[in-house]
Design a protein around this motif. Structure first.
Motif, PDB file in Angstrom:
ATOM      1  N   THR A 141       0.834  -1.191   0.000  1.00 15.81           N
ATOM      2  CA  THR A 141       0.000   0.000   0.000  1.00 15.81           C
ATOM      3  C   THR A 141       0.874   1.248   0.000  1.00 15.81           C
ATOM      4  O   THR A 141       0.467   2.307  -0.492  1.00 15.81           O
ATOM      5  CB  THR A 141      -0.939   0.001   1.215  1.00 15.81           C
ATOM      6  OG1 THR A 141      -1.661  -1.231   1.254  1.00 15.81           O
ATOM      7  CG2 THR A 141      -1.938   1.142   1.123  1.00 15.81           C
ATOM      8  N   PRO A 184      -0.279  -5.100  -0.406  1.00 10.59           N
ATOM      9  CA  PRO A 184      -0.840  -5.450   0.898  1.00 10.59           C
ATOM     10  C   PRO A 184      -0.640  -4.353   1.930  1.00 10.59           C
ATOM     11  O   PRO A 184       0.273  -3.526   1.826  1.00 10.59           O
ATOM     12  CB  PRO A 184      -0.043  -6.706   1.282  1.00 10.59           C
ATOM     13  CG  PRO A 184       1.276  -6.526   0.595  1.00 10.59           C
ATOM     14  CD  PRO A 184       0.981  -5.797  -0.683  1.00 10.59           C
ATOM     15  N   GLY A 185      -1.519  -4.365   2.932  1.00 13.13           N
ATOM     16  CA  GLY A 185      -1.298  -3.582   4.138  1.00 13.13           C
ATOM     17  C   GLY A 185      -0.547  -4.438   5.137  1.00 13.13           C
ATOM     18  O   GLY A 185       0.307  -5.253   4.766  1.00 13.13           O
ATOM     19  N   VAL A 187       0.404  -7.394   7.224  1.00 12.21           N
ATOM     20  CA  VAL A 187       0.199  -8.841   7.165  1.00 12.21           C
ATOM     21  C   VAL A 187       1.172  -9.476   8.156  1.00 12.21           C
ATOM     22  O   VAL A 187       2.321  -9.022   8.300  1.00 12.21           O
ATOM     23  CB  VAL A 187       0.431  -9.389   5.743  1.00 12.21           C
ATOM     24  CG1 VAL A 187       0.167 -10.889   5.687  1.00 12.21           C
ATOM     25  CG2 VAL A 187      -0.452  -8.657   4.723  1.00 12.21           C
ATOM     26  N   SER A 212      -2.264  -7.155  12.238  1.00 10.99           N
ATOM     27  CA  SER A 212      -1.923  -7.695  10.931  1.00 10.99           C
ATOM     28  C   SER A 212      -2.805  -8.897  10.584  1.00 10.99           C
ATOM     29  O   SER A 212      -3.151  -9.697  11.445  1.00 10.99           O
ATOM     30  CB  SER A 212      -0.459  -8.126  10.906  1.00 10.99           C
ATOM     31  OG  SER A 212       0.398  -7.056  11.238  1.00 10.99           O
ATOM     32  N   ILE A 213      -3.139  -9.034   9.307  1.00 14.05           N
ATOM     33  CA  ILE A 213      -3.988 -10.148   8.892  1.00 14.05           C
ATOM     34  C   ILE A 213      -3.153 -11.392   8.600  1.00 14.05           C
ATOM     35  O   ILE A 213      -1.943 -11.322   8.391  1.00 14.05           O
ATOM     36  CB  ILE A 213      -4.847  -9.780   7.665  1.00 14.05           C
ATOM     37  CG1 ILE A 213      -3.973  -9.542   6.429  1.00 14.05           C
ATOM     38  CG2 ILE A 213      -5.716  -8.557   7.957  1.00 14.05           C
ATOM     39  CD1 ILE A 213      -4.782  -9.388   5.145  1.00 14.05           C
ATOM     40  N   THR A 235      -5.479  -5.729  -0.043  1.00 14.35           N
ATOM     41  CA  THR A 235      -5.857  -6.546   1.117  1.00 14.35           C
ATOM     42  C   THR A 235      -6.633  -5.772   2.177  1.00 14.35           C
ATOM     43  O   THR A 235      -7.276  -6.386   3.025  1.00 14.35           O
ATOM     44  CB  THR A 235      -4.595  -7.123   1.783  1.00 14.35           C
ATOM     45  OG1 THR A 235      -3.792  -6.036   2.291  1.00 14.35           O
ATOM     46  CG2 THR A 235      -3.773  -7.937   0.795  1.00 14.35           C
ATOM     47  N   HIS A 236      -6.545  -4.443   2.169  1.00 17.10           N
ATOM     48  CA  HIS A 236      -7.103  -3.636   3.257  1.00 17.10           C
ATOM     49  C   HIS A 236      -7.933  -2.486   2.684  1.00 17.10           C
ATOM     50  O   HIS A 236      -7.393  -1.405   2.411  1.00 17.10           O
ATOM     51  CB  HIS A 236      -5.985  -3.059   4.140  1.00 17.10           C
ATOM     52  CG  HIS A 236      -5.273  -4.064   4.990  1.00 17.10           C
ATOM     53  ND1 HIS A 236      -4.448  -5.033   4.463  1.00 17.10           N
ATOM     54  CD2 HIS A 236      -5.260  -4.238   6.344  1.00 17.10           C
ATOM     55  CE1 HIS A 236      -3.952  -5.765   5.457  1.00 17.10           C
ATOM     56  NE2 HIS A 236      -4.428  -5.303   6.598  1.00 17.10           N
ATOM     57  N   ASP A 238      -9.774  -0.470   4.098  1.00 11.05           N
ATOM     58  CA  ASP A 238      -9.788   0.704   4.982  1.00 11.05           C
ATOM     59  C   ASP A 238      -8.564   1.604   4.775  1.00 11.05           C
ATOM     60  O   ASP A 238      -8.480   2.679   5.372  1.00 11.05           O
ATOM     61  CB  ASP A 238      -9.876   0.267   6.449  1.00 11.05           C
ATOM     62  CG  ASP A 238      -8.842  -0.782   6.821  1.00 11.05           C
ATOM     63  OD1 ASP A 238      -8.598  -1.693   6.009  1.00 11.05           O
ATOM     64  OD2 ASP A 238      -8.290  -0.710   7.924  1.00 11.05           O
ATOM     65  N   TYR A 239      -7.626   1.207   3.901  1.00 11.89           N
ATOM     66  CA  TYR A 239      -6.492   2.071   3.579  1.00 11.89           C
ATOM     67  C   TYR A 239      -6.831   3.077   2.483  1.00 11.89           C
ATOM     68  O   TYR A 239      -6.013   3.932   2.153  1.00 11.89           O
ATOM     69  CB  TYR A 239      -5.292   1.238   3.119  1.00 11.89           C
ATOM     70  CG  TYR A 239      -4.539   0.514   4.221  1.00 11.89           C
ATOM     71  CD1 TYR A 239      -5.162   0.148   5.408  1.00 11.89           C
ATOM     72  CD2 TYR A 239      -3.210   0.173   4.056  1.00 11.89           C
ATOM     73  CE1 TYR A 239      -4.477  -0.534   6.399  1.00 11.89           C
ATOM     74  CE2 TYR A 239      -2.507  -0.508   5.043  1.00 11.89           C
ATOM     75  CZ  TYR A 239      -3.154  -0.855   6.216  1.00 11.89           C
ATOM     76  OH  TYR A 239      -2.466  -1.528   7.190  1.00 11.89           O
ATOM     77  N   TRP A 240      -8.013   2.977   1.899  1.00  4.76           N
ATOM     78  CA  TRP A 240      -8.377   3.843   0.793  1.00  4.76           C
ATOM     79  C   TRP A 240      -8.251   5.335   1.119  1.00  4.76           C
ATOM     80  O   TRP A 240      -7.743   6.097   0.276  1.00  4.76           O
ATOM     81  CB  TRP A 240      -9.778   3.511   0.298  1.00  4.76           C
ATOM     82  CG  TRP A 240     -10.364   4.555  -0.617  1.00  4.76           C
ATOM     83  CD1 TRP A 240     -11.493   5.288  -0.414  1.00  4.76           C
ATOM     84  CD2 TRP A 240      -9.839   4.994  -1.883  1.00  4.76           C
ATOM     85  NE1 TRP A 240     -11.706   6.153  -1.463  1.00  4.76           N
ATOM     86  CE2 TRP A 240     -10.695   6.003  -2.373  1.00  4.76           C
ATOM     87  CE3 TRP A 240      -8.703   4.651  -2.628  1.00  4.76           C
ATOM     88  CZ2 TRP A 240     -10.480   6.658  -3.585  1.00  4.76           C
ATOM     89  CZ3 TRP A 240      -8.485   5.310  -3.835  1.00  4.76           C
ATOM     90  CH2 TRP A 240      -9.367   6.293  -4.304  1.00  4.76           C
TER      91      TRP A 240
END
Length: 258
Positions: A141, A184-185, A187, A212-213, A235-236, A238-240
């Protein structure tokens, strides 16, 4: 790419984390997996618990001769590589550009950006010639947003991977080869430990934050995205807002340009 027609995936950073999760996800879909990693001990431990449909390959992605050897050995064992995943990487060193050791800057770009190019350079032409295949390049990201202080070189590399992937996608699409960039965010990987081991910066006992996922989630996302030939794998959601902030700043600059 129709994964039912794919037989062999080659993955860097494949002995743990996201790389291993992608290998497992694609193995469940019938592919044989070459897990390439700089850490020979981790490779041995991972392969001890897996079937003969996996093989290990010791590889430093900065080593272009090593890439050539690895391709030859992997394809002698499992046949042509249908899916390439350029996933190996290290994290930032926490220093602002003004205080950064040039050696650290060079190392971060060599592993996180040039290592990705080395993989593309090794495998892409053969995929183009066969008229099929898929390449996944792992960015972050951070490759879509502003850089926080201390992560500048890392962000430079990840922006480069995004740009490389976008251009490569346009170059390879007419030849039946797909390209995706994974951004990815957080992880749950061993990135902090790998960074400390390869750079001497940080804590060898460090781990990713608790929020972390699971890498297994990312592995399934990537496998599905290959099947759908998606250009971006995120992957995330909510990082938009952070990504939008950068895009909005660029848009505002265009509106004020004379």
């Amino acid at each position: 790419m129709d994964l039912s027609q794919a037989r062999h995936v080659f993955i860097t950073g494949g002995a743990s984390g996201i790389g291993l999760a992608i290998g497992d996800a694609l193995a469940r879909r019938g592919l044989r997996a070459t897990l390439a990693d700089i850490d020979q001990t981790s490779l041995r431990d991972v392969l001890a618990g897996r079937s003969a449909h996996y093989r290990g390959q010791v590889l430093d992605t900065r080593d272009r001769e090593g890439w050539a050897r690895s391709k030859a050995e992997a394809e002698a064992a499992f046949g042509p590589v249908d899916v390439l995943v350029n996933n190996a990487g290290i994290g930032p060193d926490g220093r602002p550009f003004a205080d950064m050791d040039p050696v650290s800057f060079d190392r971060i770009l060599a592993i996180n950006l040039i290592g990705v190019f080395n993989g593309v350079s090794t495998f892409a032409a053969a995929m183009r010639e066969r008229g099929r295949g898929h390449i996944v390049n792992t960015a972050s990201t951070a490759g879509l947003t502003f850089s926080p202080p201390g992560a500048g070189a890392y962000t430079v590399a990840k922006h480069g991977v995004v740009s490389m992937s976008e251009t490569l996608r346009s170059e390879m699409a007419p030849h039946g080869v797909g390209v995706s960039v994974l951004c990815p965010g957080l992880v749950a990987t061993n990135l902090p430990r790998s960074t400390a081991r390869l750079s001497g910066v940080g804590d060898l006992d460090a781990s990713m934050p608790d929020m972390s996922i699971d890498p297994a989630i990312v592995g399934e996302l990537v496998a599905d995205a290959i099947g759908k030939d998606l250009p971006y794998i995120l992957t995330h959601p909510d990082y938009w807002p952070a990504v939008k902030q950068r895009q909005s700043a660029v848009e505002a600059a265009f509106h004020t340009a004379d």
